[in-house]
Structures are given as structure tokens and as C-alpha cells.
Design an enzyme around this catalytic site. Structure first.
Site, PDB file in Angstrom:
ATOM      1  N   ASP A 102       8.076  79.084 -53.110  1.00 50.76           N
ATOM      2  CA  ASP A 102       8.705  79.172 -51.793  1.00 50.76           C
ATOM      3  C   ASP A 102       7.735  78.823 -50.675  1.00 50.76           C
ATOM      4  OD1 ASP A 102      11.183  79.869 -52.795  1.00 50.76           O
ATOM      5  OD2 ASP A 102      10.773  82.016 -52.726  1.00 50.76           O
ATOM      6  N   GLY A 103       6.485  79.236 -50.810  1.00 51.20           N
ATOM      7  CA  GLY A 103       5.500  78.922 -49.781  1.00 51.20           C
ATOM      8  C   GLY A 103       5.312  77.427 -49.624  1.00 51.20           C
ATOM      9  N   ASN A 154      11.457  81.553 -41.913  1.00 54.25           N
ATOM     10  CA  ASN A 154      11.809  82.880 -42.428  1.00 54.25           C
ATOM     11  C   ASN A 154      11.824  83.938 -41.330  1.00 54.25           C
ATOM     12  OD1 ASN A 154      12.350  82.329 -45.073  1.00 54.25           O
ATOM     13  ND2 ASN A 154      10.408  83.060 -45.878  1.00 54.25           N
ATOM     14  N   ALA A 202      18.574  83.605 -43.948  1.00 61.03           N
ATOM     15  CA  ALA A 202      17.947  83.219 -45.215  1.00 61.03           C
ATOM     16  C   ALA A 202      16.620  83.937 -45.411  1.00 61.03           C
ATOM     17  CB  ALA A 202      17.752  81.717 -45.268  1.00 61.03           C
ATOM     18  N   ASN A 253      11.407  90.758 -44.312  1.00 63.46           N
ATOM     19  CA  ASN A 253      12.385  91.658 -43.715  1.00 63.46           C
ATOM     20  C   ASN A 253      12.930  92.659 -44.716  1.00 63.46           C
ATOM     21  OD1 ASN A 253      14.589  92.351 -41.604  1.00 63.46           O
ATOM     22  ND2 ASN A 253      15.782  91.626 -43.350  1.00 63.46           N
TER      23      ASN A 253
END
Length: 267
Positions: free
Chosen positions: A57-58, A127, A165, A171
């Protein structure tokens, strides 16, 4: 924040697609890139119809940031750890998968930070934008939404504004809500709130402009973090959506972000 428009992508004839392969530095991602280039060739990103990102993902976030000025959509294949933004890796039938892929159009958050020495910093985040204490003492933050003071003083380890997303990332770890993709809202979430005790945060409309003012910044230093890039010693941070920038990300049918966000809540 990330607001999504879904459609079935059609990237020209599957046999004539120009594909650019980008990979993280890990050996497994580099090996995958070499194998895929051997089968499908490799176009420069600026000439490609689609960019295939190989990593986690990074690396997907990094690729989206670095290619935001290019017309090509980005299709990720997981050669990392979690791969929430990625599709399953496979070397075969890639052109057919790209032809059938569903496209999500994503708008980022825009951050404008003022440092204690007067310097200005700007960044985009797909993000979240987070404010985090730098030292041993808790941060003191004042929160204004759309020009109206909403919280005089929040004593905490930090606070963040997350997109739908991004709501399953930092979060969610901070006990913020998972937001449906179609929800036109932002999550404002506190980390380890001390006063007001255990304050969890708020849901805000997608058009909201959120401003954090750091109280006692010399004594209680705070950094701002936009998708993993940190900006130290901030005194004020303003966050808003940036609809003028659109990232295009591709997912295999039935495995898009909407389905992944729902599934995450039942794991």
C-alpha cells in the site's frame, strides 16, 4: 479526501495496451517486475495507457503521488504485506484483467501547514493528515471547522482527518469509524484524548475546511504527517479536499474498495 466515481474501465484493445511497470525496492517486487516486463514489455510511464504498481500500500500511495500529472490509470498488484489498495498478484492474463478492471476516481486531501518559525509547507494526502505530539508532553490543539471554533482545547496524543478509503488505515487503528465509500464525509479522529476525556472525534461534510491551531507549540511541539511524510514544529494546519486533482486507480471486478471496506467490518 477520497471521493469515488466508479465505472468499468476500457483501456483500448487488450493487445495494444501500453503498460508501464513500477516496483518497490524489495527483491520480491523487483523479481515480479522483471518477469512481467519479459511477458508484456514495458512502456515509459508518460507514454503508458496503464501503470502497474508492484509492492504494498505504501508503494501504491507513492506511485499515485508521483504519477498524478499523467493520464494513465494505476493498477496495483500486491508484492507487499497487507495490500488493501492492491489486486492479487498473477503473471498470467494481465491484459484481460486490465481490460475488465473497474476504475475509481480519487481526490486527495490538501494540507497547508504553518511552522513555528513562519515557514509554510504544503502536501497532498490520499489516506489522512495527522497531527502528532513530538515530545513527552501531550499536544494541545484548537479545532476550527469552516471558520467556526468548535473545540477550544483538545489535549491528546494527536488528531487526524481521514478520507473514506483511508478510514481503515491509521484512523481505524485510532478507533475512528470506517466510512462507506459513498459517504460524503470526513472522519476527524482523536488519538488518546485526555481532555475532553476519551473524545473520539466527529464526522464532517466532505466540503469542510478543518483548521488545527497548536496551543503552546514551543512547550508542546507537534508534527503534521501527510500519508507518512512528516513536517515538524507546526503551529497551524489547514486541511481541505482537493477536487482539482483526480487519481485513477483500477481494481478487479468485485474486489474494489467498496467491497473491501464492507468486508473489513466483518473480519
Amino acid at each position: 479526501m477520497w471521493f469515488f466515481q466508479w465505472k468499468v474501465s476500457r483501456i483500448g484493445n487488450s493487445m495494444s495496451q501500453r503498460i508501464a511497470f513500477l516496483a518497490s525496492r524489495t527483491p520480491v517486487a523487483q523479481t515480479a517486475r522483471a518477469a512481467l516486463i519479459g511477458r508484456y514489455g514495458n512502456a515509459p510511464p508518460e507514454d503508458a495507457d496503464v501503470i502497474v504498481a508492484l509492492g504494498g500500500d505504501g508503494f501504491m500511495l507513492q506511485t499515485l503521488h508521483e504519477t498524478q500529472e499523467l493520464p494513465a490509470s494505476v493498477y496495483g498488484m500486491n508484492r507487499g504485506t497487507i495490500g488493501f489498495l492492491m489486486n492479487t498478484y498473477a503473471e498470467s492474463n494481465l491484459r484481460e484483467r486490465l481490460e475488465a478492471a473497474e476504475e475509481a476516481v480519487i481526490n486527495p486531501l490538501s494540507m497547508h501547514a504553518t511552522h513555528t518559525d513562519g515557514r509554510q509547507s504544503r502536501a497532498l494526502a490520499l489516506n489522512e493528515v495527522a497531527l502528532l505530539r513530538e515530545g513527552p508532553q501531550a499536544a494541545k490543539l484548537q479545532i476550527t471547522v469552516d471558520g467556526r471554533l468548535r473545540m477550544q482545547e483538545l489535549v491528546c496524543d494527536g488528531a487526524l482527518v481521514a478520507t473514506p478509503a483511508g478510514s481503515t488505515a491509521y484512523n481505524y487503528s485510532a478507533h475512528g469509524p470506517i466510512l462507506p465509500i459513498g459517504a460524503d464525509v470526513l472522519a476527524l479522529t482523536a488519538m488518546s484524548a485526555f481532555r475532553p476525556r476519551r473524545w473520539r472525534g466527529a464526522l464532517l461534510p466532505k466540503t469542510a475546511v478543518v483548521r488545527f491551531d497548536v496551543l503552546e507549540p514551543e512547550k508542546r511541539s507537534v508534527m503534521a504527517d501527510a500519508d507518512g511524510t512528516s513536517y515538524r514544529d507546526v503551529a497551524r494546519v489547514e486541511i481541505r479536499s482537493e477536487p482539482s486533482i483526480a487519481h485513477k486507480i483500477l481494481f478487479d471486478p468485485g474486489h474494489g474498495l467498496e467491497e473491501r471496506l464492507i468486508a473489513e467490518q466483518f473480519n
